[in-house]
Design a protein around this motif. Structure first.
Motif, PDB file in Angstrom:
ATOM      1  N   ALA A 467      -4.780   5.901  23.253  1.00 20.74           N
ATOM      2  CA  ALA A 467      -4.473   5.276  21.966  1.00 20.74           C
ATOM      3  C   ALA A 467      -4.141   3.800  22.137  1.00 20.74           C
ATOM      4  O   ALA A 467      -4.542   2.952  21.328  1.00 20.74           O
ATOM      5  N   ALA A 468      -3.413   3.466  23.210  1.00 19.03           N
ATOM      6  CA  ALA A 468      -3.085   2.057  23.468  1.00 19.03           C
ATOM      7  C   ALA A 468      -4.345   1.256  23.778  1.00 19.03           C
ATOM      8  O   ALA A 468      -4.520   0.120  23.301  1.00 19.03           O
ATOM      9  N   ILE A 469      -5.251   1.836  24.578  1.00 15.83           N
ATOM     10  CA  ILE A 469      -6.525   1.170  24.860  1.00 15.83           C
ATOM     11  C   ILE A 469      -7.311   0.972  23.572  1.00 15.83           C
ATOM     12  O   ILE A 469      -7.901  -0.093  23.339  1.00 15.83           O
ATOM     13  N   SER A 470      -7.318   1.977  22.709  1.00 13.32           N
ATOM     14  CA  SER A 470      -8.034   1.891  21.431  1.00 13.32           C
ATOM     15  C   SER A 470      -7.462   0.777  20.560  1.00 13.32           C
ATOM     16  O   SER A 470      -8.213   0.049  19.898  1.00 13.32           O
ATOM     17  N   ALA A 471      -6.135   0.650  20.552  1.00  6.92           N
ATOM     18  CA  ALA A 471      -5.512  -0.426  19.775  1.00  6.92           C
ATOM     19  C   ALA A 471      -5.973  -1.786  20.280  1.00  6.92           C
ATOM     20  O   ALA A 471      -6.293  -2.689  19.484  1.00  6.92           O
ATOM     21  N   GLY A 472      -6.033  -1.940  21.611  1.00  2.89           N
ATOM     22  CA  GLY A 472      -6.502  -3.206  22.172  1.00  2.89           C
ATOM     23  C   GLY A 472      -7.958  -3.479  21.843  1.00  2.89           C
ATOM     24  O   GLY A 472      -8.335  -4.609  21.508  1.00  2.89           O
ATOM     25  N   LEU A 473      -8.792  -2.437  21.918  1.00  3.03           N
ATOM     26  CA  LEU A 473     -10.212  -2.607  21.602  1.00  3.03           C
ATOM     27  C   LEU A 473     -10.411  -2.979  20.142  1.00  3.03           C
ATOM     28  O   LEU A 473     -11.229  -3.849  19.810  1.00  3.03           O
TER      29      LEU A 473
END
Length: 489
Positions: A467-473
C-alpha cells in the motif's frame, strides 16, 4: 464518417452501449462465484478451474488490438453486433457444457467475442458524441457502467447461484446480447475507416503473440512466484512485440499506426491508464486476499465488502467530466491520483474492516477521474478514422498494466511474508498465507490459532508495504501527467 447531431437518440444509443460495458465486469464476477459449483458438478480439477477463468482473460487481452483494428475496417457497429451474437452463442454453450473441457473451450470463444465489445463501445461513443465535453461524459458513463457491474456482481451472482444451477452464471449474458442485437442497429451509427485497406493477418498474429505470453507469464508469477518458464514467456512476448512494431513501420498501410504514440497526449494518457490500473488491480488482488484470508470471509462476503469501492469509481468517473469543463483534464486526473495516494496511506493502517473499506473507497474515488478522462484523452486525441484502434489500445493498456500490477505487488507481499515467517512457521506454511491456512486446518485449535496469528500478521506487513508503494506510485503518476500535459485543455 456519418455526421451525427447530438440529441435524444444519441443519449439512448449511449444507454445501449452501457449494456456490454456492464456485462464485461458483471460476468467475470459471477463466474468467479460459480467456480465451486462448477468444480463439484463437472468434476473439474483445480487446474481446469483456473483455466475456466484464465482462458477468457488471456484471449480477451490478446485479441483487443486485432478487433479494434478490424472494426475500423468492417464497421464498428457491425463488429459490435458480430461480437454480441458470438458472445451470446458462446454463453449458451458454456451454460450447458457437459464437462470441464467443453466449458474451457466455450470460455475461449467468449474471450475472443468479448474482445470486440469494449473497443466497439468506446469508438461508437466517440462517433455519437464528437463534441469533446459530451464525449467525456459519455466515456465517463461507460467507465461507470463497468464499475457498476463490479458492484452488483456479488449480489446478482449470489442470488442466481442460490436459486439456479451454475449455468445461470453464463446465461446471464444472453438477454444482454439479445437486447443489444435488437436495439443497436437503429440507434448506433456505422463508422469505418474507408482508407484502412485489408486486415494484415501477420500483424494480427504478431499482436496476439505479443500480448498472450506476457499476460500468461505475469499471471504465473502472481500465482507461483518468478520462475524460468514465466520469464521465458514474457521475453517471447516482448520479442514478438518488437517484431510487430518493426512490421508496422515497414507497411504502407500499418495494422496499427504507431505514429499515434508520437502525440504526447495519446502516449501519456495511455501510459497513465496502464500505470493507474497497475496499482489498482494489484491492490484489489491484495484486498481480496486480505478479506478472505485475514478476516476469514467467504468469496461472496468479500465481494460484498468490495462493492463500496466500485461505487467510488462510479462517483469519480461521473463527476470528472463536469470538473473538466472548468479545470484542465490533466489537473483533474492528477488531483484524483493524489486522492488515491491518500487512500493508499489509509490502507497502510488497516486493522479492521472499516479502515480497509474506507481506504479502498478513497482509492477508487480518486481513480475514477483517471479512468474516464485518460480514456477520453486516448480516444479523443486519435483521428476519427482510427478511433477503433485507439479504443483497443486504451483497453489493452489497462489489461497489461493490471496483470503486471498483480504480479509485482503480489510478489512484494509474498516476499515480506516469507521473510517474516522464515523461522517461526513450519516449512509447509512458509510459502504464502494460503498454504498457512491449509496447514492450520489440520491442527488442534490452539496450535492453529497461533500459526494463523503469526501468518496473518506477516501478510498484513506485506500488505502495508504494498500500500505504501502504491501511494508513492500514485503520487509519481500524478506529477507525471500534470507536468507532461500541463498545456492540454
Amino acid at each position: 464518417m456519418n455526421v451525427v447531431t447530438t440529441g435524444k437518440r444519441e443519449w439512448i444509443g449511449l444507454a445501449v452501449l452501457t449494456l456490454p460495458a456492464l456485462l464485461a465486469s458483471l460476468e467475470l464476477t459471477v463466474t468467479n462465484l460459480a467456480l465451486p459449483a462448477i468444480g463439484r458438478d463437472l468434476g473439474a480439477s483445480g487446474t481446469q478451474l483456473l483455466w475456466i477463468v484464465d482462458i477468457y482473460a488471456f484471449l480477451l487481452a490478446g485479441s483487443l488490438i486485432t478487433m479494434g483494428v478490424w472494426g475500423d475496417r468492417i464497421g464498428r457497429r457491425r463488429l459490435l453486433l458480430i461480437g454480441a451474437a458470438v458472445y451470446g452463442l458462446a454463453s449458451l454453450l458454456a451454460a450447458f457444457a457437459p464437462d470441464a473441457g467443453s466449458l474451457i473451450a466455450a470460455r475461449a470463444l467468449m474471450g475472443v467475442a468479448g474482445s470486440t465489445l469494449m473497443p466497439s463501445t468506446l469508438s461508437l461513443a466517440t462517433a455519437l458524441f464528437p463534441e469533446p465535453r459530451q464525449r467525456a461524459v459519455a466515456i465517463g458513463v461507460i467507465v461507470a457502467s463497468v464499475s457498476g457491474g463490479t458492484a452488483i456482481g456479488p449480489l446478482v451472482g449470489g442470488w442466481l447461484l442460490a436459486h439456479f444451477w451454475w449455468g445461470s452464471a453464463f446465461l446471464l449474458a444472453v438477454p444482454f446480447m439479445a437486447v443489444l442485437l435488437v436495439v443497436a442497429p437503429p440507434l448506433l451509427p456505422e463508422v469505418r475507416d474507408p482508407g484502412a485497406g485489408r486486415l494484415d493477418l501477420v500483424s494480427a498474429l504478431l499482436s496476439l503473440g505479443a500480448v498472450l505470453p506476457v499476460v500468461y507469464g505475469l499471471k504465473q508469477i502472481a500465482a507461483d512466484g518468478p520462475d524460468v518458464p514465466s520469464a521465458a514467456a514474457i521475453a517471447a512476448g516482448v520479442a514478438l512485440g518488437a517484431a510487430f512494431a518493426r512490421r508496422q513501420r515497414a507497411l504502407a498501410v500499418p495494422f496499427v499506426d504507431l505514429r499515434l504514440f508520437a502525440d504526447r497526449t495519446f502516449g501519456v494518457a495511455a501510459a497513465t491508464l496502464a500505470l493507474g490500473i497497475f496499482v489498482l488491480w494489484g491492490s484489489n488482488y491484495a484486498i481480496a486476499q486480505y478479506l478472505q484470508l485475514v478476516h476469514g470471509l467467504s468469496p461472496l462476503e468479500a465481494g460484498l465488502w468490495t462493492a463500496p469501492s466500485a461505487a467510488g469509481v462510479i462517483a469519480g468517473s461521473l463527476l470528472a467530466p463536469r470538473l473538466a469543463r472548468t479545470i484542465r483534464p490533466p489537473v483533474v486526473i492528477g488531483v484524483g491520483l493524489a486522492v488515491s495516494a491518500a487512500g493508499y496511506l489509509v490502507l497502510t493502517q488497516t486493522g479492521g474492516l472499516a479502515v480497509l473499506v474506507t481506504g479502498a473507497v478513497v482509492v477508487s474515488a480518486g481513480l475514477g477521474p483517471m479512468m474516464a478522462l485518460a480514456t477520453d484523452l486516448v480516444v479523443g486525441s486519435a483521428p476519427p478514422e482510427r478511433a477503433g484502434a485507439a479504443a483497443a489500445i486504451s483497453s489493452t493498456a489497462p489489461q497489461l498494466g493490471g496483470a503486471l500490477g498483480i504480479a509485482l505487488l503480489g510478489s512484494v507481499i509474498t516476499a515480506v511474508y516469507r521473510n517474516e515467517v522464515s523461522s517461526s512457521l513450519p516449512p509447509a506454511a512458509r510459502d504464502s498465507l494460503t498454504t498457512a491456512v491449509a496447514v492450520a486446518d489440520g491442527l488442534p485449535e490452539r496450535l492453529a490459532a497461533e500459526l494463523l496469528g503469526t501468518a496473518r500478521a506477516a501478510f498484513v506487513e506485506g500488505f502495508h508495504l504494498a500500500a505504501a508503494i502504491s501511494a508513492g506510485l500514485m503520487t509519481g503518476i500524478a506529477l507525471l501527467i500534470v507536468t507532461l500535459l500541463r498545456s492540454r485543455r
